[in-house]
Design a protein around this motif. Structure first.
Motif, PDB file in Angstrom:
ATOM      1  N   THR A  96      -5.163 -12.930   2.840  1.00  0.00           N
ATOM      2  CA  THR A  96      -6.240 -12.186   2.295  1.00  0.00           C
ATOM      3  C   THR A  96      -6.606 -12.782   1.028  1.00  0.00           C
ATOM      4  N   GLU A  97      -7.921 -12.196   0.361  1.00  0.00           N
ATOM      5  CA  GLU A  97      -8.567 -13.024  -0.545  1.00  0.00           C
ATOM      6  C   GLU A  97      -8.755 -12.009  -1.842  1.00  0.00           C
ATOM      7  N   VAL A  98      -8.773 -12.544  -2.983  1.00  0.00           N
ATOM      8  CA  VAL A  98      -8.848 -11.602  -4.184  1.00  0.00           C
ATOM      9  C   VAL A  98      -9.672 -12.299  -5.183  1.00  0.00           C
ATOM     10  N   ASN A  99     -10.452 -11.600  -6.084  1.00  0.00           N
ATOM     11  CA  ASN A  99     -10.917 -12.255  -7.451  1.00  0.00           C
ATOM     12  C   ASN A  99     -10.141 -11.098  -8.404  1.00  0.00           C
ATOM     13  N   GLU A 100     -10.490 -11.468  -9.765  1.00  0.00           N
ATOM     14  CA  GLU A 100     -10.223 -10.831 -10.814  1.00  0.00           C
ATOM     15  C   GLU A 100     -10.251  -9.234 -10.707  1.00  0.00           C
ATOM     16  N   ALA A 101     -11.484  -9.067 -10.070  1.00  0.00           N
ATOM     17  CA  ALA A 101     -11.755  -7.468 -10.299  1.00  0.00           C
ATOM     18  C   ALA A 101     -10.798  -6.784  -9.131  1.00  0.00           C
ATOM     19  N   TRP A 102     -10.536  -7.478  -7.911  1.00  0.00           N
ATOM     20  CA  TRP A 102      -9.678  -6.889  -7.053  1.00  0.00           C
ATOM     21  C   TRP A 102      -8.150  -6.828  -7.320  1.00  0.00           C
ATOM     22  N   ALA A 103      -7.912  -8.032  -8.258  1.00  0.00           N
ATOM     23  CA  ALA A 103      -6.350  -8.402  -8.402  1.00  0.00           C
ATOM     24  C   ALA A 103      -5.765  -7.578  -9.606  1.00  0.00           C
ATOM     25  N   THR A 104      -6.627  -7.027 -10.585  1.00  0.00           N
ATOM     26  CA  THR A 104      -6.213  -6.338 -11.877  1.00  0.00           C
ATOM     27  C   THR A 104      -5.073  -5.068 -11.343  1.00  0.00           C
ATOM     28  N   PRO A 105      -4.405  -4.961 -12.317  1.00  0.00           N
ATOM     29  CA  PRO A 105      -3.379  -3.778 -12.092  1.00  0.00           C
ATOM     30  C   PRO A 105      -3.990  -2.479 -11.771  1.00  0.00           C
ATOM     31  N   ASN A 106      -3.478  -1.710 -10.795  1.00  0.00           N
ATOM     32  CA  ASN A 106      -4.032  -0.560 -10.094  1.00  0.00           C
ATOM     33  C   ASN A 106      -5.385  -0.985  -9.560  1.00  0.00           C
ATOM     34  N   SER A 107      -5.579  -2.157  -9.129  1.00  0.00           N
ATOM     35  CA  SER A 107      -6.682  -2.147  -8.233  1.00  0.00           C
ATOM     36  C   SER A 107      -6.340  -2.375  -6.792  1.00  0.00           C
ATOM     37  N   LEU A 108      -7.471  -3.031  -6.216  1.00  0.00           N
ATOM     38  CA  LEU A 108      -7.028  -2.882  -4.580  1.00  0.00           C
ATOM     39  C   LEU A 108      -5.808  -3.881  -4.137  1.00  0.00           C
ATOM     40  N   LEU A 109      -5.561  -4.810  -4.881  1.00  0.00           N
ATOM     41  CA  LEU A 109      -4.453  -5.642  -4.360  1.00  0.00           C
ATOM     42  C   LEU A 109      -2.962  -4.981  -4.609  1.00  0.00           C
ATOM     43  N   ASP A 110      -3.005  -4.470  -5.539  1.00  0.00           N
ATOM     44  CA  ASP A 110      -1.774  -3.465  -5.815  1.00  0.00           C
ATOM     45  C   ASP A 110      -1.573  -2.190  -4.585  1.00  0.00           C
ATOM     46  N   LEU A 111      -2.742  -1.741  -4.363  1.00  0.00           N
ATOM     47  CA  LEU A 111      -2.755  -0.740  -3.212  1.00  0.00           C
ATOM     48  C   LEU A 111      -2.302  -1.460  -1.731  1.00  0.00           C
ATOM     49  N   PHE A 112      -2.875  -2.641  -1.740  1.00  0.00           N
ATOM     50  CA  PHE A 112      -2.714  -3.311  -0.513  1.00  0.00           C
ATOM     51  C   PHE A 112      -1.336  -3.651  -0.301  1.00  0.00           C
ATOM     52  N   LEU A 113      -0.790  -4.257  -1.165  1.00  0.00           N
ATOM     53  CA  LEU A 113       0.715  -4.606  -1.303  1.00  0.00           C
ATOM     54  C   LEU A 113       1.599  -3.219  -0.938  1.00  0.00           C
ATOM     55  N   GLU A 114       1.164  -2.389  -1.702  1.00  0.00           N
ATOM     56  CA  GLU A 114       2.102  -1.206  -1.546  1.00  0.00           C
ATOM     57  C   GLU A 114       2.069  -0.643  -0.027  1.00  0.00           C
ATOM     58  N   SER A 115       1.039  -0.732   0.551  1.00  0.00           N
ATOM     59  CA  SER A 115       0.923  -0.243   1.886  1.00  0.00           C
ATOM     60  C   SER A 115       2.034  -0.926   2.862  1.00  0.00           C
ATOM     61  N   PHE A 116       2.063  -2.224   2.567  1.00  0.00           N
ATOM     62  CA  PHE A 116       3.241  -2.906   3.494  1.00  0.00           C
ATOM     63  C   PHE A 116       4.663  -2.099   3.326  1.00  0.00           C
ATOM     64  N   ARG A 117       4.902  -1.760   2.036  1.00  0.00           N
ATOM     65  CA  ARG A 117       6.040  -1.125   1.718  1.00  0.00           C
ATOM     66  C   ARG A 117       6.414   0.307   2.121  1.00  0.00           C
ATOM     67  N   VAL A 118       5.342   0.977   2.209  1.00  0.00           N
ATOM     68  CA  VAL A 118       5.302   2.173   2.820  1.00  0.00           C
ATOM     69  C   VAL A 118       5.058   2.393   4.421  1.00  0.00           C
ATOM     70  N   GLY A 119       4.607   1.395   5.032  1.00  0.00           N
ATOM     71  CA  GLY A 119       4.384   1.350   6.513  1.00  0.00           C
ATOM     72  C   GLY A 119       5.646   1.434   7.259  1.00  0.00           C
ATOM     73  N   GLU A 120       5.181   1.364   8.599  1.00  0.00           N
ATOM     74  CA  GLU A 120       6.336   1.511   9.332  1.00  0.00           C
ATOM     75  C   GLU A 120       6.832   0.258   9.906  1.00  0.00           C
TER      76      GLU A 120
END
Length: 364
Positions: A96-120
């Motif tokens: 995956t690819e991120v810039n500063e805007a997407w990687a800041t806390p509570n932005s897209l990167l955090d949500l993306f990584l969390e989905s792996f932890r709550v997925g099946e």
């Protein structure tokens, strides 16, 4: 007095020796100090002492730091090392690819990584995820939250959110495409995923072993082999082989035929031509498995990923994806029987759907 003569003679001799040494060193102090040290160690005038060569010193005694500094490893070698550590047994990596805007806390990167932890049963896939940062702050943030991070500097400042179809946006998309080609050339298969995609199940299970390229769909027509499907390059698998490398090279070249268009648009235009020319089998993934806001499907028993496509604006994407994540958590809490009935549906992604449309937003 006669008893002092030997002592005086000795002291005079020492003084004369010291004077000679200082005179000798005054010609070139750095060089002579090395030579004197050499004499004391080996009894000869070899100027290499403990690995230090006199060539490392200039005649004005200044160190040449350019020669002493360690050579920086080429970026491709760093990338190859990261790919090796992140790859699955079959040499597949998730990107995956991120810039500063997407990687800041509570932005897209955090949500993306969390989905792996709550997925099946997909948290282990994080071990095979390489996050590509396009600016320093995104790279720093990545290293705080993930183990495989690569800084891919593109020569342009991509740290802020890039508005769809602007010049910077197009350059970022095409640079990403070129980077994907380099992964194939290094001998690795990849599954690229936009960071505005959240994961629930493993989408690799939906990719046929015979596919050279598998790509998500904005709109799926019911046949995975049909060139009538409208592709979305936000979720894209490519197998490393000569065919796909040639496909990518010519995909880049085709940009000139379609100026001011992003890579996804060009792919859609050349997919049939290049598939035939290079013998590449393209699979279009059913939106029932790899879905998105463009064509929202409601069978949560099948869904693998959800993409905030057909949506422009970081805050809109975040709002609607968070609702999707909450809906997934509610679905997980259902009993087996309740899940089997299939009555549970996603909330409508209202922020994205009701956003003003100044231009086409397909796939983004």
């Amino acid at each position: 007095m006669s008893n002092l003569s030997p002592l005086v003679s000795f002291l005079l001799g020492v003084a004369m020796a010291i004077a000679c040494v200082f005179f000798y060193m005054s010609v070139d102090p750095w060089k002579r100090s090395v030579e004197i040290s050499s004499w004391s160690k080996s009894g000869n005038s070899d100027s290499n002492v403990d690995g230090v060569n006199e060539a490392m010193f200039t005649h004005n005694s200044e160190v040449d730091h350019a020669q002493l500094a360690p050579k920086e490893m080429p970026q491709t070698k760093d990338l190859a090392s990261l790919l090796k550590s992140a790859a699955m047994d079959d040499n597949t990596v998730i990107l995956t690819e991120v810039n500063e805007a997407w990687a800041t806390p509570n932005s897209l990167l955090d949500l993306f990584l969390e989905s792996f932890r709550v997925g099946e049963h997909i948290e282990h896939l994080l071990d095979h995820l390489l996050i590509v940062a396009v600016d320093q702050k995104a790279f720093d943030r990545c290293n705080l939250v993930h183990s495989h991070c690569f800084l891919h500097k593109m020569g342009v400042n991509y740290s802020s959110e890039k508005v769809y179809m602007t010049k910077d946006y197009l350059e970022m998309m095409w640079s990403r495409n070129k980077f994907q080609q380099s992964i194939l050339e290094l001998g690795y298969n990849f599954l690229f995923t936009d960071v505005d995609i959240i994961w629930f199940r493993n989408p690799l299970r939906r990719i046929a072993i015979t596919s050279h390229i598998a790509i998500a769909s904005d709109f799926f027509v019911g046949d995975e082999d049909s060139l009538g499907n409208l592709p979305n390059a936000g979720l894209l698998y490519a197998k490393s082989c000569t065919k796909t490398v040639e496909f990518y090279k010519n995909w880049q070249l085709a940009r000139e035929r379609f100026p001011r268009k992003h890579e996804q648009h060009v792919f859609n235009k050349v997919k049939g031509e290049f598939a035939a020319r290079f013998g590449v089998k393209i699979q279009f993934i059913d939106t029932a498995y790899c879905g998105g806001f463009c064509q929202l499907r409601n069978d949560l028993n099948k869904i693998c990923t959800m993409h905030a496509n057909c949506c422009v604006g970081l805050q809109r994407k975040l709002y609607d994806l968070r609702n999707i994540m909450e809906d997934w958590q509610k679905y997980k809490a259902l009993t087996v029987e309740e899940k089997r009935k299939g009555d549970f549906h996603w909330r409508v992604p209202g922020k994205c759907i009701h956003a003003p449309r100044k231009h086409s937003t397909k796939g983004h």
